[in-house]
Motif scaffolding. Structure first.
Motif: not given
Length: 174
Positions: A70-83
């Protein structure tokens, strides 16, 4: 990006350890800090929920960054969603049930009006006896007098009609 995730992971783990040791103090501080809000969200900002979410954000961000394309934005969005999902799970599975299970042993004498009781020591027509009243998770004994000015033998089921000057005025249950 990796440095942010490592900082969140370490910071969250440290907060979790500090919360373990000083949890009551931090929980009270969280209640006071969110007291100005117009809705009751104090329980959402408990240290266990916040530290868990920050730790999960750091850990899931590291894993997504390393093992996904995933691109950086996708990684951040995924991490926030999981958190957020894990934080909400911690709230609904741990914090909310624990908050709802708290019992208080404190009560007011005025709260006893209307309660059922059992006479322990016979109550004479113009005197005092003793009753057992169930309050919360326990039982308490109190001085009692007959509301109807009639004798009430021990073992009789009664109801507290009135509370005056520390005395429960009771009447037989019919």
């Amino acid at each position: 990006m990796e440095a942010l995730f490592w900082c969140c992971l370490v910071f969250g783990a440290l907060i979790a350890i500090i919360t373990l040791i000083f949890g009551d103090v931090l929980g009270g501080a969280a209640d006071g800090a969110t007291g100005w809000l117009p809705i009751d969200v104090n329980h959402l900002f408990q240290p266990v929920v916040l530290s868990g979410a920050v730790t999960v954000f750091g850990g899931s961000g590291l894993l997504l960054d390393r093992y996904s394309s995933w691109p950086n934005a996708g990684v951040y969005a995924g991490a926030v969603t999981i958190a957020v999902a894990i934080g909400a799970g911690m709230y609904f599975i741990y914090v909310r049930p624990m908050r709802d299970s708290e019992n208080s042993t404190g009560y007011s004498m005025e709260d006893l009006a209307g309660k059922r009781a059992e006479v322990l020591t016979s109550i004479p027509a113009n005197g005092f006896g003793e009753v057992l009243v169930r309050v919360g998770a326990g039982n308490v004994n109190h001085t009692a007098a007959s509301f109807d000015r009639e004798e009430v033998p021990s073992g009789t089921a009664v109801v507290v009609v009135e509370v005056k000057e520390g005395t429960l005025y009771v009447s037989r249950m019919d």
